[in-house]
Design an enzyme around this catalytic site. Structure first.
Site, short mmCIF file in Angstrom:
data_model
loop_
_atom_site.label_atom_id
_atom_site.label_comp_id
_atom_site.label_asym_id
_atom_site.label_seq_id
_atom_site.Cartn_x
_atom_site.Cartn_y
_atom_site.Cartn_z
N THR A 6 -24.70 -16.67 119.05
CA THR A 6 -23.56 -15.78 118.77
C THR A 6 -22.35 -16.24 119.10
O THR A 6 -22.23 -17.30 120.22
CB THR A 6 -23.88 -14.61 119.53
OG1 THR A 6 -25.27 -14.02 119.50
CG2 THR A 6 -22.79 -13.59 119.23
N GLY A 55 -27.05 -16.19 127.58
CA GLY A 55 -27.73 -15.93 129.14
C GLY A 55 -27.66 -17.45 129.59
O GLY A 55 -28.22 -18.27 129.05
N GLU A 58 -30.87 -9.61 120.46
CA GLU A 58 -32.28 -9.58 119.53
C GLU A 58 -32.27 -9.20 118.15
O GLU A 58 -33.34 -8.31 117.79
CB GLU A 58 -33.53 -9.69 120.04
CG GLU A 58 -34.03 -10.50 120.93
CD GLU A 58 -33.88 -12.15 120.36
OE1 GLU A 58 -34.34 -12.36 119.24
OE2 GLU A 58 -33.15 -12.96 121.11
C1 LIG Z 1 -26.68 -8.58 127.26
C2 LIG Z 1 -26.60 -9.42 125.83
C3 LIG Z 1 -27.24 -10.69 126.02
C4 LIG Z 1 -27.19 -11.47 124.89
N1 LIG Z 1 -27.68 -12.90 124.87
C5 LIG Z 1 -27.44 -13.59 123.72
C6 LIG Z 1 -28.09 -14.79 123.75
O1 LIG Z 1 -28.39 -15.35 124.84
N2 LIG Z 1 -27.71 -15.89 122.77
C7 LIG Z 1 -26.90 -15.43 121.84
O2 LIG Z 1 -26.96 -16.30 120.67
N3 LIG Z 1 -26.37 -14.15 121.64
C8 LIG Z 1 -26.79 -13.21 122.32
N4 LIG Z 1 -26.27 -12.02 122.50
C9 LIG Z 1 -25.55 -11.56 121.27
C10 LIG Z 1 -26.21 -10.68 120.51
O3 LIG Z 1 -27.28 -11.38 119.86
C11 LIG Z 1 -25.35 -9.97 119.23
O4 LIG Z 1 -24.26 -9.18 120.18
C12 LIG Z 1 -26.14 -9.26 118.44
O5 LIG Z 1 -26.59 -10.23 117.47
C13 LIG Z 1 -25.10 -8.15 117.60
O6 LIG Z 1 -24.05 -8.74 116.97
P1 LIG Z 1 -22.41 -8.56 117.23
O7 LIG Z 1 -22.30 -8.46 118.76
O8 LIG Z 1 -21.79 -9.58 116.58
O9 LIG Z 1 -22.30 -7.21 116.50
P2 LIG Z 1 -21.79 -6.66 115.22
O10 LIG Z 1 -22.51 -7.59 114.28
O11 LIG Z 1 -20.37 -7.10 114.97
O12 LIG Z 1 -21.91 -5.22 115.26
C14 LIG Z 1 -20.87 -4.49 115.50
C15 LIG Z 1 -21.23 -2.91 114.62
O13 LIG Z 1 -21.13 -3.47 113.29
C16 LIG Z 1 -22.58 -2.88 112.67
N5 LIG Z 1 -22.86 -3.80 111.53
C17 LIG Z 1 -22.78 -5.37 111.43
N6 LIG Z 1 -23.46 -5.74 110.44
C18 LIG Z 1 -23.92 -4.76 109.67
C19 LIG Z 1 -24.44 -4.67 108.51
N7 LIG Z 1 -24.59 -5.90 107.66
N8 LIG Z 1 -24.57 -3.33 107.99
C20 LIG Z 1 -24.40 -2.30 108.77
N9 LIG Z 1 -23.75 -2.39 109.88
C21 LIG Z 1 -23.48 -3.44 110.27
C22 LIG Z 1 -23.51 -2.78 113.75
O14 LIG Z 1 -24.71 -1.70 113.31
C23 LIG Z 1 -22.60 -2.48 114.79
O15 LIG Z 1 -22.50 -0.88 115.11
C24 LIG Z 1 -26.34 -10.88 123.51
C25 LIG Z 1 -25.71 -9.58 123.56
C26 LIG Z 1 -25.83 -8.93 124.72
C27 LIG Z 1 -25.31 -7.33 124.64
#
Ligand SMILES: Cc1cc2nc3c(=O)[nH]c(=O)nc-3n(C[C@H](O)[C@H](O)[C@H](O)COP(=O)(O)OP(=O)(O)OC[C@H]3O[C@@H](n4cnc5c(N)ncnc54)[C@H](O)[C@@H]3O)c2cc1C
Length: 669
Positions: free
Chosen positions: A154, A193, A436
């Site tokens: 990410t 993490g 995930e």
């Molecule tokens: C505690 C925690 C630990 C994590 N650990 C890791 C890690 O170890 N390694 C790593 O790489 N990542 C990690 N992450 C990141 C995590 O994988 C991402 O936050 C997750 O994949 C969601 O992506 P985003 O944050 O970009 O959300 P976004 O994709 O920006 O989502 C925001 C909103 O947009 C909506 N949305 C996005 N795309 C679409 C679509 N195509 N259709 C409809 N709605 C959509 C979603 O439903 C949501 O409501 C972690 C996150 C957290 C919170």
């Protein structure tokens, strides 16, 4: 129960006397047999009886920095002990599952283990995406912890849309190296993490460029810190992302690169390759990597159910000790568990634990089958597994976070105390809704499979087992029957009706000239809803089949309890989607009245066994880590003892009195 104390709460004692089944039989059933229970208890003692693993001050009173340092101290001890177990030949995956999942691990380090990603993502990715040579070179080092890795995918700008990642890995034929760069602020890795101050290596997902062409995202092993000094290597900009709602000791980090060079063989090349001369060789099937990608999702379903099991144990025990109000003037205050609204909050959560426990077992078996098929080059069941893993991860994490919050609310004000252990449990569980795979996005992935399946049905193509019901489920008046078969039938009618509706609306939009992507977006509320309905029908059906399978291997008293829990799960699931039942199945108003009556009868049937069911989960007090949920029920003594640990209580007058409060009070004279 090993941790019985001498002074047990009279209320809990009475509850335990009402039990109608053998709690040990249920413990064995959930663990997978007496031998597994013995192993689990030994493992728990091995870790929990070690005084070095106990923190001297409750960690919530430490600063952010101190919390991290304490988490590192404890996690190094934990994994040293795990290595010791392995040396003794006790190598089972259970060691890791319990340390990293919702049981033992979260009691040893309450707010997230900074080494977790090393085991959960770094090692599995090396195994799943490395060539045999790469595995030989890297895996042993990773297992022995001579390196600590994380998984950096990410970025600040992109999480869900991984094709949009901006980090680049550009191949230099002259030196046979990749040059890693973060061209923009939004390309900085954000979230992994253990990345902040813990890991010295990472698997970095980056856009691969070679011979002037971009081939999309690929994984690379990148060293981040010096193995001796732990200083960041030149060109590596690294740090922690700061305080979060929960998981504050997971050490989530940020990471940027400026011309960082790595050897060619540090691209993980099990599937796609870059040859010395820069030629890109594509894998015959890029789907071969999906197995490892699904692993974590599959494991999460069991983990999240385990957190729910802890939360409901706390809330049920507390509800039997807590007395409140006086509905009948001449009688003592009742235990709050005797309020039917309280039973309605908690007992369905107990049944939800069982439902997800059995679904997780089912999913784990399917995952293992599909993985062995993949090794033999067979991909046919992969889409079905993917569709199920996505919706089960979404629905289980969302229901379990709602369940943990309901348990907290059910404990009134004391549930809000950190010492109840609800706040950090909620922090850990709600995060699972996002990582995930964000839950809505996952439901939409399942919806894609359902749309294809409906299209197959229309074209007369054979459907796969988990969607076979789409073939026959039709809204029709099925005569109400007070049994789970009826509930499964109407839930499947709901799911099929919603799938058909989403499919119809999407096709209508396309016919009216909307592009496929826009039609998808405009239909996406119904698409996500049909995936959820499909999942809910699947969960009830799987819970039912598992209980039917076990039916003849367990005693009659336990069978009765499990059937009550199954019925309760079915009834509450059905009652939560009344509108859908009326709309998509032949359910009538009087059927709903019957369901409501059935619900009330089930709550009172489960009431005498409530404490004994949660006792059967056999969760040690240290694992519950809650003043409200301990086996002895001495809630008030424990709450008080926890309050005395507040550093503010160490001195009668705080220095702020002299510095601020007193001058303020005097200035008002
Ligand atoms: C505690 C925690 C630990 C994590 N650990 C890791 C890690 O170890 N390694 C790593 O790489 N990542 C990690 N992450 C990141 C995590 O994988 C991402 O936050 C997750 O994949 C969601 O992506 P985003 O944050 O970009 O959300 P976004 O994709 O920006 O989502 C925001 C909103 O947009 C909506 N949305 C996005 N795309 C679409 C679509 N195509 N259709 C409809 N709605 C959509 C979603 O439903 C949501 O409501 C972690 C996150 C957290 C919170």
């Amino acid at each position: 129960m090993d941790n019985k104390q001498v002074t047990l709460s009279v209320d809990l004692l009475k509850e335990r006397q009402k039990c109608t089944f053998n709690t040990l039989e249920l413990t064995y059933l959930l663990d997978g047999g007496p031998e597994r229970t013995k192993e689990r208890r030994e493992r728990e003692s091995y870790f929990l009886d070690d005084p070095e693993l106990k923190s001297s001050i409750p960690t919530e009173y430490l600063s952010h920095k101190e919390k991290y340092e304490e988490a590192i101290r404890v996690s190094c001890l934990i994994f040293r002990k795990v290595l010791h177990l392995q040396e003794e030949g006790k190598v089972g995956i259970e060691n890791f599952q319990e340390i990293l999942g919702g049981q033992l691990g979260s009691s040893l380090i309450k707010d997230g283990n900074p080494l977790a990603l090393h085991y959960v993502m770094y090692i599995p990715t090396l195994m799943g995406q490395g060539t045999y040579q790469q595995q030989a070179e890297w895996i042993q080092k990773a297992w022995n912890c001579t390196m600590i890795g994380t998984y950096a995918q990410t970025e600040l700008g992109h999480g869900t849309f991984i094709r949009g990642l901006e980090t680049t890995a550009t191949y230099d034929q002259e030196t046979e190296e990749f040059i890693i760069n973060s061209p923009t602020l939004t390309s900085y890795k954000w979230w992994p993490g253990g990345l902040g101050q813990t890991a010295n290596y990472a698997i970095v997902v980056a856009q691969l460029n070679t011979l002037g062409k971009c081939y999309g995202i690929h994984p690379f092993i990148v060293q981040l810190r010096d193995e001796e000094t732990h200083q960041p290597l030149p060109g590596v900009k690294i740090g922690e992302i700061g305080c979060k709602m929960g998981m504050n000791t997971t050490n989530n980090g940020y990471l940027g690169f400026e011309n960082v060079r790595i050897p060619r063989n540090q691209m993980l090349m099990k599937n796609n390759k870059v040859l010395k001369d820069g030629t890109y060789v594509e894998s015959p099937s890029s789907k071969l990597t999906y197995g490892t990608m699904m692993f974590v999702r599959v494991v999460l379903v069991q983990d999240v159910a385990n957190y729910l099991k802890k939360a409901v144990t706390i809330a049920v025990r507390y509800s039997c000790v807590r007395r409140q109000s006086q509905p009948k003037p001449d009688e003592p205050e009742p235990q709050i568990i005797d309020y039917v609204t309280q039973q309605h909050k908690l007992f369905p959560i107990i049944s939800t634990y069982f439902a997800f426990h059995y679904c997780a077992e089912w999913l784990w078996d399917m995952y293992n089958n599909v993985n062995s098929q993949l090794e033999a080059g067979q991909l046919s069941q992969l889409p079905e597994l993917h569709a199920l893993a996505c919706c089960l991860k979404a629905v289980s994490t969302s229901d379990c976070s709602a369940g943990v919050e309901t348990c907290r609310l059910a404990c009134g004000g004391h549930g809000y105390m950190t010492s109840s252990n609800f706040p950090s449990t909620y922090g850990l569980v709600t995060a699972m809704c996002t990582y995930e795979g964000e839950n809505t996005v996952l439901l939409l992935q399942t919806a894609r499979y359902l749309m294809k399946s409906w299209q197959n049905k229309v074209e007369g193509i054979q459907l796969t087992p988990t969607v076979l019901y789409l073939q026959s489920a039709q809204a029709s008046n099925i005569v109400y029957n007070r049994n789970i078969d009826w509930i499964i039938t109407v839930m499947e009618q709901v799911a099929a009706g919603k799938v058909e509706l989403a499919w119809t609306h999407m096709n209508e939009r396309i016919k009216k000239g909307l592009g496929a992507e826009d039609a998808w977006n405009h239909t996406s509320i119904e698409l996500a809803a049909c995936a959820e309905a499909h999942c809910r029908a699947f969960v009830v059906r799987t819970f039912y089949s598992e209980i039917m399978r076990l039916k003849y291997t367990i005693s009659e008293p336990l069978r009765i309890v499990l059937l009550q829990l199954l019925d309760l799960y079915g009834v509450t699931t059905a009652l939560k989607c009344l509108g859908d039942l009326l709309r998509f199945s032949g359910t009538t108003g009087s059927d709903i009245e019957n369901l409501q009556q059935w619900l009330e009868e089930l709550l009172s049937a489960i009431r005498p066994n409530a404490v004994s069911i949660v006792d059967s989960f056999d969760i040690r007090d240290e694992v519950l880590s809650s003043a409200l949920g301990a086996y002895d029920g001495n809630v008030y003594e424990r709450l008080f003892a926890e309050a005395t640990k507040s550093p503010l209580n160490a001195e009668p007058v705080n220095k702020s009195f002299r510095q601020h409060l007193k001058p303020f009070l005097k200035s008002q004279l």
